[in-house]
Design an enzyme around this catalytic site. Structure first.
Site, PDB file in Angstrom:
ATOM      1  N   LEU A 102       0.922   6.603   2.389  1.00 20.96           N
ATOM      2  CA  LEU A 102       1.071   7.925   1.793  1.00 20.96           C
ATOM      3  C   LEU A 102      -0.215   8.723   1.884  1.00 20.96           C
ATOM      4  CD1 LEU A 102       2.973   9.832   0.407  1.00 20.96           C
ATOM      5  CD2 LEU A 102       2.452   8.724  -1.780  1.00 20.96           C
TER       6      LEU A 102
ATOM      7  N   ASP B 218     -14.361  -0.176  -3.832  1.00 20.81           N
ATOM      8  CA  ASP B 218     -13.476  -1.137  -4.478  1.00 20.81           C
ATOM      9  C   ASP B 218     -13.256  -0.648  -5.910  1.00 20.81           C
ATOM     10  OD1 ASP B 218     -12.283  -3.267  -5.815  1.00 20.81           O
ATOM     11  OD2 ASP B 218     -13.595  -4.784  -4.941  1.00 20.81           O
ATOM     12  N   LEU B 219     -12.008  -0.386  -6.262  1.00 23.11           N
ATOM     13  CA  LEU B 219     -11.710   0.149  -7.584  1.00 23.11           C
ATOM     14  C   LEU B 219     -12.132  -0.797  -8.705  1.00 23.11           C
ATOM     15  CD1 LEU B 219      -8.170   1.623  -6.829  1.00 23.11           C
ATOM     16  CD2 LEU B 219     -10.286   2.914  -7.193  1.00 23.11           C
TER      17      LEU B 219
ATOM     18  N   LEU C 283      -3.848   7.465  -5.495  1.00 22.95           N
ATOM     19  CA  LEU C 283      -2.851   6.720  -4.723  1.00 22.95           C
ATOM     20  C   LEU C 283      -3.300   5.285  -4.485  1.00 22.95           C
ATOM     21  CD1 LEU C 283      -2.142   9.391  -1.927  1.00 22.95           C
ATOM     22  CD2 LEU C 283      -0.988   9.145  -4.142  1.00 22.95           C
TER      23      LEU C 283
ATOM     24  N   GLY D 269      -4.722   1.302  -4.874  1.00 26.76           N
ATOM     25  CA  GLY D 269      -4.249   0.094  -5.530  1.00 26.76           C
ATOM     26  C   GLY D 269      -3.239  -0.657  -4.689  1.00 26.76           C
TER      27      GLY D 269
ATOM     28  N   SER E 272       0.357  -1.655  -3.643  1.00 25.86           N
ATOM     29  CA  SER E 272       1.580  -0.847  -3.684  1.00 25.86           C
ATOM     30  C   SER E 272       2.849  -1.658  -3.502  1.00 25.86           C
ATOM     31  CB  SER E 272       1.512   0.238  -2.599  1.00 25.86           C
ATOM     32  OG  SER E 272       1.426  -0.349  -1.310  1.00 25.86           O
TER      33      SER E 272
ATOM     34  N   TYR F 195       4.126  -5.697  -9.963  1.00 31.12           N
ATOM     35  CA  TYR F 195       3.686  -4.369  -9.501  1.00 31.12           C
ATOM     36  C   TYR F 195       4.213  -3.295 -10.438  1.00 31.12           C
ATOM     37  CZ  TYR F 195       3.919  -0.027  -6.841  1.00 31.12           C
ATOM     38  OH  TYR F 195       3.839   1.284  -6.464  1.00 31.12           O
TER      39      TYR F 195
ATOM     40  N   LYS G 247       2.237  -0.549 -13.141  1.00 27.36           N
ATOM     41  CA  LYS G 247       2.437   0.893 -13.253  1.00 27.36           C
ATOM     42  C   LYS G 247       2.814   1.287 -14.678  1.00 27.36           C
ATOM     43  CE  LYS G 247       1.429   1.936  -9.015  1.00 27.36           C
ATOM     44  NZ  LYS G 247       0.224   2.737  -8.693  1.00 27.36           N
TER      45      LYS G 247
END
Length: 265
Positions: free
Chosen positions: A13, A49-50, A69, A71, A73, A134, A138
């Site tokens: 995306l 790196d988050l 966006l 991470g 998915s 996952y 979220k």
């Protein structure tokens, strides 16, 4: 905006939206841990790196808005989801709080409600029913964003993305599809509306067979124009229809409800 941060820029995306976002800000700061190619004149590329708190703080510094966006998915090992989707999101919100609280678009997912049936029509008040780890991540993200809004005033759009791609690929996606053009127009409204708050927005186009009600966010002025129905004949002709007992025909989350819990190494 002067500088718009897009995390997950090397993902599917992120790649699809990268060129379309050019007019949203003077500078696009693009981030990922994977190769993002060459930077255009209006772009800054930052490998981050988050899970690295200090790096995320530097990443957010100087940004007027964030499209998150980044991470994991898909369903994966909990350790991977933990670092990118839980710890990484916490780091992002702490960085935003320390850097003027730029408005955030959080890419949530339809997998927060994946165990609802396809005969259910949902608004944003429906209780969460995640279909895997996952999806749970979220749900955590939405809860975290809600707390930061109530406690600190951090505005976030919680976008439960359905199937955002060039066109739907199967019968289920005739309900969940969101075109890239409709996503772009949503992004524009999210960052231009005078007051955003912390709303749940269902990420789908104006599909005849959609399962989700966006009337609660009519104040955004977002009016998706595309409709997956124009692909129905193609899908009917080329994609075998699943059996009535198949999860892709029963649940809004489709085959995600069947995914195993991945064991750690």
């Amino acid at each position: 905006m002067k500088r718009l941060l897009v995390t997950g820029a090397a993902g599917g995306l992120g790649k699809a939206m990268r060129g379309r976002l050019k007019g949203m800000a003077d500078v696009l700061r693009l981030s990922d841990i994977a190769d993002m190619g060459e930077a255009a004149a209006h772009e800054e590329l930052v490998v981050c790196d988050l899970g690295d708190r200090a790096a995320v703080d530097r990443l957010v510094e100087g940004c007027d808005g964030i499209i998150h966006l980044g991470g994991i998915s898909v369903e994966d090992k909990f350790s991977k989801i933990l670092n990118a989707n839980l710890l990484g999101l916490y780091n992002l919100y702490e960085a935003a709080r320390a850097n003027g609280m730029p408005r955030i678009l959080f890419a949530s997912s339809n997998h927060t409600i994946g165990f609802y049936g396809q005969d259910d029509y949902l608004d944003a008040s429906a209780p969460m029913r995640p279909d895997g780890l996952y999806g749970v991540s979220k749900c955590f993200g939405e809860a975290l964003a809600s707390m930061y809004f109530d406690k600190f005033g951090q505005e976030t759009a919680l976008v439960r993305i359905g199937s955002c791609m060039e066109k739907p690929k199967n019968h289920r996606m005739l309900s969940t599809w969101m075109s890239h053009d409709d996503f772009l127009s949503m992004i524009e409204r999210i960052f231009r509306v005078p007051r955003l708050g912390c709303p749940v927005i269902w990420g789908c186009s104006n599909n005849d067979s959609r399962w989700w009600d966006n009337s609660a966010v009519s104040y955004l002025g977002w009016h998706p124009k595309d409709n997956a129905e124009r692909f129905r004949a193609e899908i009917e002709a080329t994609v075998p229809r699943p059996s009535a007992q198949d999860s892709i025909a029963i649940y809004q989350g489709g085959p995600f409800v069947d995914d195993p819990i991945f064991e750690e190494d």
